[in-house]
Design a protein around this motif. Structure first.
Motif, PDB file in Angstrom:
ATOM      1  N   MET A 107      11.079 -21.201   9.554  1.00 27.34           N
ATOM      2  CA  MET A 107       9.883 -20.978   8.743  1.00 27.34           C
ATOM      3  C   MET A 107      10.302 -20.735   7.292  1.00 27.34           C
ATOM      4  O   MET A 107      11.265 -20.026   7.033  1.00 27.34           O
ATOM      5  CB  MET A 107       9.088 -19.786   9.275  1.00 27.34           C
ATOM      6  N   GLU A 108       9.569 -21.328   6.349  1.00 32.50           N
ATOM      7  CA  GLU A 108       9.948 -21.240   4.942  1.00 32.50           C
ATOM      8  C   GLU A 108       9.790 -19.814   4.406  1.00 32.50           C
ATOM      9  O   GLU A 108       8.951 -19.041   4.870  1.00 32.50           O
ATOM     10  CB  GLU A 108       9.102 -22.204   4.117  1.00 32.50           C
ATOM     11  N   THR A 109      10.616 -19.508   3.399  1.00 34.17           N
ATOM     12  CA  THR A 109      10.635 -18.153   2.837  1.00 34.17           C
ATOM     13  C   THR A 109       9.273 -17.728   2.322  1.00 34.17           C
ATOM     14  O   THR A 109       8.828 -16.586   2.557  1.00 34.17           O
ATOM     15  CB  THR A 109      11.664 -18.076   1.690  1.00 34.17           C
ATOM     16  N   TRP A 110       8.569 -18.617   1.626  1.00 34.87           N
ATOM     17  CA  TRP A 110       7.288 -18.238   1.027  1.00 34.87           C
ATOM     18  C   TRP A 110       6.255 -17.870   2.081  1.00 34.87           C
ATOM     19  O   TRP A 110       5.376 -17.031   1.835  1.00 34.87           O
ATOM     20  CB  TRP A 110       6.764 -19.342   0.103  1.00 34.87           C
ATOM     21  N   ILE A 111       6.351 -18.470   3.275  1.00 38.62           N
ATOM     22  CA  ILE A 111       5.414 -18.152   4.350  1.00 38.62           C
ATOM     23  C   ILE A 111       5.668 -16.742   4.874  1.00 38.62           C
ATOM     24  O   ILE A 111       4.735 -15.958   5.078  1.00 38.62           O
ATOM     25  CB  ILE A 111       5.527 -19.183   5.488  1.00 38.62           C
ATOM     26  N   LEU A 112       6.929 -16.408   5.083  1.00 38.90           N
ATOM     27  CA  LEU A 112       7.273 -15.065   5.552  1.00 38.90           C
ATOM     28  C   LEU A 112       6.855 -14.004   4.539  1.00 38.90           C
ATOM     29  O   LEU A 112       6.314 -12.955   4.899  1.00 38.90           O
ATOM     30  CB  LEU A 112       8.780 -14.981   5.815  1.00 38.90           C
ATOM     31  N   ILE A 113       7.101 -14.286   3.261  1.00 40.06           N
ATOM     32  CA  ILE A 113       6.712 -13.350   2.196  1.00 40.06           C
ATOM     33  C   ILE A 113       5.202 -13.163   2.183  1.00 40.06           C
ATOM     34  O   ILE A 113       4.695 -12.042   2.036  1.00 40.06           O
ATOM     35  CB  ILE A 113       7.207 -13.852   0.829  1.00 40.06           C
ATOM     36  N   THR A 114       4.473 -14.262   2.353  1.00 38.10           N
ATOM     37  CA  THR A 114       3.007 -14.211   2.318  1.00 38.10           C
ATOM     38  C   THR A 114       2.445 -13.392   3.469  1.00 38.10           C
ATOM     39  O   THR A 114       1.521 -12.586   3.281  1.00 38.10           O
ATOM     40  CB  THR A 114       2.431 -15.631   2.363  1.00 38.10           C
ATOM     41  N   ILE A 115       2.971 -13.565   4.668  1.00 40.82           N
ATOM     42  CA  ILE A 115       2.491 -12.802   5.820  1.00 40.82           C
ATOM     43  C   ILE A 115       2.741 -11.308   5.615  1.00 40.82           C
ATOM     44  O   ILE A 115       1.873 -10.470   5.902  1.00 40.82           O
ATOM     45  CB  ILE A 115       3.172 -13.300   7.112  1.00 40.82           C
ATOM     46  N   ALA A 116       3.922 -10.970   5.091  1.00 33.42           N
ATOM     47  CA  ALA A 116       4.219  -9.562   4.813  1.00 33.42           C
ATOM     48  C   ALA A 116       3.274  -9.003   3.758  1.00 33.42           C
ATOM     49  O   ALA A 116       2.760  -7.876   3.884  1.00 33.42           O
ATOM     50  CB  ALA A 116       5.671  -9.420   4.352  1.00 33.42           C
ATOM     51  N   ALA A 117       3.006  -9.794   2.715  1.00 33.16           N
ATOM     52  CA  ALA A 117       2.095  -9.354   1.656  1.00 33.16           C
ATOM     53  C   ALA A 117       0.681  -9.183   2.186  1.00 33.16           C
ATOM     54  O   ALA A 117      -0.040  -8.259   1.786  1.00 33.16           O
ATOM     55  CB  ALA A 117       2.109 -10.363   0.505  1.00 33.16           C
ATOM     56  N   ALA A 118       0.260 -10.071   3.094  1.00 35.87           N
ATOM     57  CA  ALA A 118      -1.077  -9.973   3.680  1.00 35.87           C
ATOM     58  C   ALA A 118      -1.224  -8.683   4.481  1.00 35.87           C
ATOM     59  O   ALA A 118      -2.263  -8.009   4.420  1.00 35.87           O
ATOM     60  CB  ALA A 118      -1.345 -11.182   4.569  1.00 35.87           C
ATOM     61  N   PHE A 119      -0.185  -8.326   5.233  1.00 36.89           N
ATOM     62  CA  PHE A 119      -0.223  -7.075   5.995  1.00 36.89           C
ATOM     63  C   PHE A 119      -0.328  -5.871   5.062  1.00 36.89           C
ATOM     64  O   PHE A 119      -1.147  -4.967   5.275  1.00 36.89           O
ATOM     65  CB  PHE A 119       1.025  -6.953   6.864  1.00 36.89           C
ATOM     66  N   LEU A 120       0.487  -5.862   4.019  1.00 37.88           N
ATOM     67  CA  LEU A 120       0.475  -4.752   3.073  1.00 37.88           C
ATOM     68  C   LEU A 120      -0.865  -4.670   2.338  1.00 37.88           C
ATOM     69  O   LEU A 120      -1.371  -3.571   2.072  1.00 37.88           O
ATOM     70  CB  LEU A 120       1.614  -4.907   2.070  1.00 37.88           C
ATOM     71  N   GLN A 121      -1.436  -5.827   2.010  1.00 33.70           N
ATOM     72  CA  GLN A 121      -2.725  -5.817   1.307  1.00 33.70           C
ATOM     73  C   GLN A 121      -3.821  -5.247   2.191  1.00 33.70           C
ATOM     74  O   GLN A 121      -4.709  -4.535   1.715  1.00 33.70           O
ATOM     75  CB  GLN A 121      -3.101  -7.236   0.869  1.00 33.70           C
ATOM     76  N   ASN A 122      -3.773  -5.529   3.489  1.00 29.36           N
ATOM     77  CA  ASN A 122      -4.769  -4.967   4.386  1.00 29.36           C
ATOM     78  C   ASN A 122      -4.625  -3.454   4.482  1.00 29.36           C
ATOM     79  O   ASN A 122      -5.628  -2.730   4.510  1.00 29.36           O
ATOM     80  CB  ASN A 122      -4.635  -5.586   5.779  1.00 29.36           C
ATOM     81  N   VAL A 123      -3.385  -2.982   4.519  1.00 33.13           N
ATOM     82  CA  VAL A 123      -3.151  -1.530   4.526  1.00 33.13           C
ATOM     83  C   VAL A 123      -3.744  -0.908   3.264  1.00 33.13           C
ATOM     84  O   VAL A 123      -4.415   0.130   3.314  1.00 33.13           O
ATOM     85  CB  VAL A 123      -1.643  -1.222   4.614  1.00 33.13           C
ATOM     86  N   ARG A 124      -3.504  -1.561   2.114  1.00 35.36           N
ATOM     87  CA  ARG A 124      -4.033  -1.059   0.854  1.00 35.36           C
ATOM     88  C   ARG A 124      -5.555  -1.045   0.855  1.00 35.36           C
ATOM     89  O   ARG A 124      -6.191  -0.063   0.441  1.00 35.36           O
ATOM     90  CB  ARG A 124      -3.538  -1.932  -0.298  1.00 35.36           C
ATOM     91  N   SER A 125      -6.190  -2.118   1.346  1.00 28.57           N
ATOM     92  CA  SER A 125      -7.652  -2.192   1.378  1.00 28.57           C
ATOM     93  C   SER A 125      -8.235  -1.130   2.298  1.00 28.57           C
ATOM     94  O   SER A 125      -9.279  -0.550   1.997  1.00 28.57           O
ATOM     95  CB  SER A 125      -8.096  -3.588   1.836  1.00 28.57           C
ATOM     96  N   THR A 126      -7.558  -0.890   3.425  1.00 31.14           N
ATOM     97  CA  THR A 126      -8.015   0.146   4.357  1.00 31.14           C
ATOM     98  C   THR A 126      -8.016   1.514   3.677  1.00 31.14           C
ATOM     99  O   THR A 126      -8.981   2.280   3.778  1.00 31.14           O
ATOM    100  CB  THR A 126      -7.101   0.190   5.599  1.00 31.14           C
ATOM    101  N   MET A 127      -6.952   1.805   2.960  1.00 28.97           N
ATOM    102  CA  MET A 127      -6.864   3.099   2.270  1.00 28.97           C
ATOM    103  C   MET A 127      -7.850   3.168   1.113  1.00 28.97           C
ATOM    104  O   MET A 127      -8.400   4.240   0.815  1.00 28.97           O
ATOM    105  CB  MET A 127      -5.438   3.328   1.786  1.00 28.97           C
ATOM    106  N   GLN A 128      -8.113   2.018   0.455  1.00 30.53           N
ATOM    107  CA  GLN A 128      -9.089   2.016  -0.637  1.00 30.53           C
ATOM    108  C   GLN A 128     -10.482   2.313  -0.124  1.00 30.53           C
ATOM    109  O   GLN A 128     -11.274   2.962  -0.804  1.00 30.53           O
ATOM    110  CB  GLN A 128      -9.075   0.665  -1.356  1.00 30.53           C
ATOM    111  N   LYS A 129     -10.797   1.839   1.086  1.00 25.27           N
ATOM    112  CA  LYS A 129     -12.119   2.136   1.630  1.00 25.27           C
ATOM    113  C   LYS A 129     -12.257   3.631   1.884  1.00 25.27           C
ATOM    114  O   LYS A 129     -13.314   4.214   1.659  1.00 25.27           O
ATOM    115  CB  LYS A 129     -12.366   1.347   2.915  1.00 25.27           C
ATOM    116  N   HIS A 130     -11.188   4.269   2.340  1.00 28.00           N
ATOM    117  CA  HIS A 130     -11.216   5.722   2.508  1.00 28.00           C
ATOM    118  C   HIS A 130     -11.406   6.415   1.154  1.00 28.00           C
ATOM    119  O   HIS A 130     -12.164   7.381   1.029  1.00 28.00           O
ATOM    120  CB  HIS A 130      -9.914   6.202   3.159  1.00 28.00           C
TER     121      HIS A 130
END
Length: 303
Positions: free
Chosen positions: A1-24
């Motif tokens: 799997m290409e590097t940019w795909i792995l980076i993107t999936i990790a960033a998507a997970f972190l962004q969801n964590v951030r959005s969850t905390m922002q809603k709180h």
């Protein structure tokens, strides 16, 4: 799997964590404050990433006019997009609210074509289309389903806010890619980590200054609420800056629209947060829409 795909999936997970905390955070401060936390408390971490890159021996780029123009466009567009997304949480549940902004891959593809001349291949177009259909299904999942409701769903107030958020996110993605690529000629060799780190540091500094001035002039009481929630805000800043470093790196390596299609896997993380954290029930159509989004990502990866 290409590097940019792995980076993107990790960033998507972190962004969801951030959005969850922002809603709180939205429960203890206003929309403006919750938006500012994303940038202001992420600034020290963005500079830390850049300092670490310099410390390990990577060369600093020399910014030019093209960089400053695109960084300004991207920074202001992202502020607007984030504000609209946080505001959207007041209308519907967490998963559906986030889904409206997920049309950004299609919009990023359009901006990429207009500003950078980047054309999407047939497989990418199919992936974008399937993902957008998935978003439309999610948007009408709690109403009577019909062809008319699918079409008219995009004209509601909630959809309008979400679609505008997606437009701003799409524009900011293309702008960040343009700014990062503009730094390459000043480096001994292309270095996507340094290009991404430098772009992130400049943009988040700009966003912090703009948001702080906005709050000080228009909502000074919000500063007290931000100070009172500084502990969770620091975590939001760290996760947000980490996610942004991932996005900027991926978009330096690949077209913004392609990155945003893979980023749709965030909906999986979003539904998990919606169910396990906020105890919000998910309908069958919302689940189907989520599966279509994932299918679009798979089409893009395997093409």
């Amino acid at each position: 799997m290409e590097t940019w795909i792995l980076i993107t999936i990790a960033a998507a997970f972190l962004q969801n964590v951030r959005s969850t905390m922002q809603k709180h955070l939205k429960g203890v401060m206003g929309t403006t404050g919750a938006t500012f936390v994303r940038f202001g408390f992420g600034l020290p971490f963005a500079f830390l990433y850049l300092a670490l890159l310099v410390w390990v021996g990577r060369s600093l780029p020399v910014p030019n006019g093209t960089f400053f123009l695109w960084a300004l466009v991207g920074g202001l567009s992202q502020i607007t997009a984030t504000f609209l997304l946080v505001h959207l949480f007041s209308f519907r549940n967490f998963a559906v609210g986030t889904a409206y902004s997920r049309t950004e891959p299609a919009q990023a593809a359009l901006f990429g074509l207009v500003f950078l001349g980047e054309k999407a291949g047939p497989g990418a177009i199919v992936a974008i289309a399937v993902s957008v259909v998935g978003v439309m299904l999610i948007s009408v999942a709690r109403t009577a389903l019909s062809v008319r409701s699918l079409v008219t769903s995009v004209f509601t107030r909630t959809a309008g806010i979400g679609l505008l958020s997606g437009t701003c996110f799409g524009l900011s993605a293309v702008a960040y890619r343009s700014a990062s690529l503009a730094l390459a000629p000043s480096l001994p060799a292309p270095d996507y980590l340094m290009q991404a780190g430098f772009t992130l540091g400049f943009v988040i500094l700009l966003q912090t200054i703009v948001m702080l001035a906005w709050i000080a002039l228009g909502e000074p009481d919000e500063l007290g609420r931000i100070r009172a929630a500084w502990k969770p805000a620091i975590l939001v800043g760290f996760v947000g800056a980490s996610a942004s470093f991932g996005w900027f790196s991926a978009m330096t390596l690949q077209q913004a629209a392609m990155v945003k299609v893979v980023a749709q896997v965030e909906m999986l993380f979003t539904f998990a947060s919606s169910f396990f954290v906020f105890r919000e029930w998910i309908t069958r159509l919302e689940l189907l829409g989520c599966l279509l989004i994932v299918f679009g990502v798979v089409v893009l990866i395997v093409q």
